[in-house]
Write a protein that holds these residues in place. Structure first.
Motif, PDB file in Angstrom:
ATOM      1  N   HIS A 280     103.444  17.339 -98.281  1.00 38.50           N
ATOM      2  CA  HIS A 280     103.072  18.648 -97.757  1.00 38.50           C
ATOM      3  C   HIS A 280     102.232  18.474 -96.489  1.00 38.50           C
ATOM      4  N   ALA A 281     102.828  17.867 -95.497  1.00 45.11           N
ATOM      5  CA  ALA A 281     102.158  17.624 -94.216  1.00 45.11           C
ATOM      6  C   ALA A 281     103.220  17.216 -93.204  1.00 45.11           C
ATOM      7  N   ASP A 282     102.885  17.358 -91.931  1.00 41.71           N
ATOM      8  CA  ASP A 282     103.804  16.944 -90.863  1.00 41.71           C
ATOM      9  C   ASP A 282     103.573  15.455 -90.614  1.00 41.71           C
ATOM     10  N   LEU A 283     103.990  14.650 -91.583  1.00 41.68           N
ATOM     11  CA  LEU A 283     103.698  13.215 -91.581  1.00 41.68           C
ATOM     12  C   LEU A 283     104.914  12.431 -92.054  1.00 41.68           C
ATOM     13  N   VAL A 284     105.109  11.281 -91.441  1.00 38.88           N
ATOM     14  CA  VAL A 284     106.131  10.336 -91.871  1.00 38.88           C
ATOM     15  C   VAL A 284     105.452   8.980 -92.072  1.00 38.88           C
ATOM     16  N   MET A 285     105.827   8.292 -93.150  1.00 45.11           N
ATOM     17  CA  MET A 285     105.330   6.932 -93.400  1.00 45.11           C
ATOM     18  C   MET A 285     106.520   5.993 -93.471  1.00 45.11           C
ATOM     19  N   GLY A 286     106.367   4.819 -92.863  1.00 48.86           N
ATOM     20  CA  GLY A 286     107.396   3.804 -92.943  1.00 48.86           C
ATOM     21  C   GLY A 286     106.787   2.423 -93.047  1.00 48.86           C
ATOM     22  N   ALA A 287     107.603   1.447 -93.430  1.00 48.45           N
ATOM     23  CA  ALA A 287     107.127   0.066 -93.553  1.00 48.45           C
ATOM     24  C   ALA A 287     108.237  -0.890 -93.156  1.00 48.45           C
ATOM     25  N   SER A 288     107.814  -2.036 -92.639  1.00 48.99           N
ATOM     26  CA  SER A 288     108.766  -3.082 -92.262  1.00 48.99           C
ATOM     27  C   SER A 288     108.118  -4.442 -92.465  1.00 48.99           C
ATOM     28  N   ILE A 289     108.949  -5.442 -92.733  1.00 47.57           N
ATOM     29  CA  ILE A 289     108.518  -6.842 -92.757  1.00 47.57           C
ATOM     30  C   ILE A 289     109.183  -7.511 -91.560  1.00 47.57           C
ATOM     31  N   ILE A 290     108.366  -8.004 -90.632  1.00 49.09           N
ATOM     32  CA  ILE A 290     108.875  -8.519 -89.358  1.00 49.09           C
ATOM     33  C   ILE A 290     108.717 -10.038 -89.333  1.00 49.09           C
ATOM     34  N   ALA A 291     109.819 -10.747 -89.243  1.00 48.34           N
ATOM     35  CA  ALA A 291     109.780 -12.210 -89.190  1.00 48.34           C
ATOM     36  C   ALA A 291     109.083 -12.658 -87.909  1.00 48.34           C
ATOM     37  N   ASN A 292     108.359 -13.772 -87.991  1.00 45.41           N
ATOM     38  CA  ASN A 292     107.651 -14.242 -86.803  1.00 45.41           C
ATOM     39  C   ASN A 292     108.650 -14.558 -85.691  1.00 45.41           C
ATOM     40  N   GLY A 293     108.279 -14.149 -84.476  1.00 43.41           N
ATOM     41  CA  GLY A 293     109.150 -14.344 -83.323  1.00 43.41           C
ATOM     42  C   GLY A 293     110.165 -13.240 -83.116  1.00 43.41           C
ATOM     43  N   THR A 294     110.150 -12.226 -83.988  1.00 43.36           N
ATOM     44  CA  THR A 294     111.059 -11.089 -83.838  1.00 43.36           C
ATOM     45  C   THR A 294     110.251  -9.799 -83.757  1.00 43.36           C
TER      46      THR A 294
ATOM     47  N   HIS B 188      99.127  -0.306 -89.414  1.00 46.58           N
ATOM     48  CA  HIS B 188      98.237  -1.148 -90.220  1.00 46.58           C
ATOM     49  C   HIS B 188      98.947  -2.437 -90.636  1.00 46.58           C
ATOM     50  N   LEU B 189      98.236  -3.546 -90.499  1.00 43.99           N
ATOM     51  CA  LEU B 189      98.720  -4.860 -90.919  1.00 43.99           C
ATOM     52  C   LEU B 189      97.869  -5.321 -92.103  1.00 43.99           C
ATOM     53  N   PRO B 190      98.369  -5.223 -93.330  1.00 40.31           N
ATOM     54  CA  PRO B 190      97.579  -5.606 -94.504  1.00 40.31           C
ATOM     55  C   PRO B 190      97.195  -7.080 -94.506  1.00 40.31           C
ATOM     56  N   MET B 191      96.153  -7.378 -95.282  1.00 40.83           N
ATOM     57  CA  MET B 191      95.667  -8.754 -95.432  1.00 40.83           C
ATOM     58  C   MET B 191      96.462  -9.446 -96.536  1.00 40.83           C
ATOM     59  N   SER B 192      97.684  -9.864 -96.213  1.00 41.60           N
ATOM     60  CA  SER B 192      98.582 -10.337 -97.268  1.00 41.60           C
ATOM     61  C   SER B 192      99.055 -11.773 -97.111  1.00 41.60           C
ATOM     62  N   ASN B 193      98.760 -12.426 -95.989  1.00 40.54           N
ATOM     63  CA  ASN B 193      99.280 -13.782 -95.763  1.00 40.54           C
ATOM     64  C   ASN B 193      98.191 -14.770 -95.342  1.00 40.54           C
ATOM     65  N   ALA B 194      97.007 -14.595 -95.902  1.00 42.57           N
ATOM     66  CA  ALA B 194      95.896 -15.529 -95.653  1.00 42.57           C
ATOM     67  C   ALA B 194      95.614 -15.715 -94.166  1.00 42.57           C
TER      68      ALA B 194
ATOM     69  N   GLY C 170     100.143  -5.077 -75.052  1.00 39.24           N
ATOM     70  CA  GLY C 170      99.522  -6.373 -75.297  1.00 39.24           C
ATOM     71  C   GLY C 170      98.494  -6.434 -76.394  1.00 39.24           C
ATOM     72  N   THR C 171      98.121  -5.306 -77.023  1.00 36.46           N
ATOM     73  CA  THR C 171      97.145  -5.344 -78.112  1.00 36.46           C
ATOM     74  C   THR C 171      97.684  -6.166 -79.281  1.00 36.46           C
ATOM     75  N   VAL C 172      96.894  -7.156 -79.722  1.00 30.66           N
ATOM     76  CA  VAL C 172      97.289  -8.014 -80.841  1.00 30.66           C
ATOM     77  C   VAL C 172      96.447  -7.661 -82.060  1.00 30.66           C
ATOM     78  N   LEU C 173      97.112  -7.487 -83.192  1.00 32.23           N
ATOM     79  CA  LEU C 173      96.436  -7.184 -84.446  1.00 32.23           C
ATOM     80  C   LEU C 173      96.545  -8.369 -85.394  1.00 32.23           C
TER      81      LEU C 173
ATOM     82  N   VAL D  86     102.722  -1.249 -91.976  1.00 33.65           N
ATOM     83  CA  VAL D  86     102.808   0.112 -92.472  1.00 33.65           C
ATOM     84  C   VAL D  86     102.445   1.052 -91.334  1.00 33.65           C
ATOM     85  N   VAL D  87     103.262   2.079 -91.130  1.00 34.25           N
ATOM     86  CA  VAL D  87     103.034   3.079 -90.081  1.00 34.25           C
ATOM     87  C   VAL D  87     102.847   4.439 -90.718  1.00 34.25           C
ATOM     88  N   LEU D  88     101.805   5.152 -90.302  1.00 30.31           N
ATOM     89  CA  LEU D  88     101.524   6.524 -90.744  1.00 30.31           C
ATOM     90  C   LEU D  88     101.495   7.401 -89.507  1.00 30.31           C
ATOM     91  N   ASP D  89     102.463   8.299 -89.389  1.00 31.55           N
ATOM     92  CA  ASP D  89     102.768   9.031 -88.166  1.00 31.55           C
ATOM     93  C   ASP D  89     102.603  10.527 -88.456  1.00 31.55           C
TER      94      ASP D  89
END
Length: 294
Positions: free
Chosen positions: A204-218, A240-246, A256-259, A289-292
């Protein structure tokens, strides 16, 4: 010119009108209660920062880890759209619309959600729920998100969604999209709960959420608004980039912003249809994860 260098040059030229501000992990609110280790992107509980109250309709983004045989006892929510995105482990959800049994064969009694699952609750006029890690040895790691609905007093209800990692590895997967009938939905339309994007959870909001797993170098591209929103201009996109891979995951945003892990970014001055390309530049894949929202 190498493929990676070419990609960087293209990314530097795109979305030049966008404003991107990083939200660093170590600047978030943080509390370690022993059973709960939690990070707050926005003001929450004892953490308060007037600069970080909300972003569009996004009100809460907590990254939580809950110890085995621990959790949140029953508590009440009103007038919020609340969902949990599981990164690892298992989380058991019970609420006042369910029974009190423990049979794993009935979702009428509870939801046990795991990696790939999203559990969603419309708090509306009021609902009580609990969330526990009932596993004997493993912690559960998840994102807890609250969204401000377009009106109050809605009928409480819940939805769930499951997507496997293979689909997320192929690109961004939409998970949540606006209720198609909008803020003036009839009782029948609320019951039908048809989302703008087929197969997603209706919010009940003008919001879209999506998620992707992006291989390194892609890279993967999020299309702002995902073709599903009412407000077309000046979208508020949180990445958002979760704290999931140590600490091994990193992504680069346009400009150029790096997260690093635990970091996020406020992306503003973007419009529906803009292409937000996110490049994985760490030594491990990056789950994004993207919250738009409007």
């Amino acid at each position: 010119m190498s493929t990676i260098k070419a990609t960087r040059n293209i990314m530097s030229q795109t979305l030049q009108h966008a404003k991107i501000i990083a939200r660093r992990s170590n600047e978030r609110g943080h509390a370690d209660h022993g059973w709960l280790n939690t990070y707050h992107t926005f003001s929450f509980a004892s953490y308060y920062d007037p600069q970080f109250q909300s972003f569009g309709s996004l009100r809460v983004l907590n990254e939580d880890r809950v110890a085995p045989n621990s959790g949140f006892p029953s508590h009440t929510h009103r007038n919020a759209e609340i969902f949990s995105y599981i990164i690892s482990g298992e989380l058991t959800h019970r609420d006042s619309m369910m029974g009190t049994g423990t049979s794993e064969n009935s979702k009428d009694l509870y939801y046990r959600i795991k990696r790939g699952d999203v559990q969603f609750t419309t708090g509306g006029s009021g609902i009580s729920h609990s969330e526990h890690n009932e596993h004997d040895s493993s912690w559960v790691h998840f994102l807890q998100v609250w969204v401000l609905p377009w009106k109050g007093g809605l009928k409480p209800r819940y939805h769930d969604f499951t997507v496997n990692d293979d689909k997320k590895c192929a690109g961004f997967v939409p998970i949540i999209s606006p209720l198609k009938a909008g803020k003036n939905a009839t009782i029948e339309e609320e019951e039908a709960a048809i989302p703008e994007i087929e197969g997603t959870i209706p919010v009940h909001a003008d919001l879209v959420m999506g998620a992707s797993i992006i291989a390194n170098g892609t890279s993967a591209t999020w299309t702002v608004g995902a073709g599903a929103v009412t407000s077309k201009a000046n979208r508020n996109v949180y990445v958002h980039l979760p704290m999931s891979n140590a600490g091994k995951s990193k992504v680069r945003l346009p400009g150029g912003t790096v997260l690093g892990e635990g970091d996020g970014a406020f992306v503003t001055k973007v419009n529906e249809g803009d292409a937000l390309e996110i490049e994985s530049v760490g030594i491990a894949e990056a789950e994004i994860v993207v919250l738009d929202s409007a």
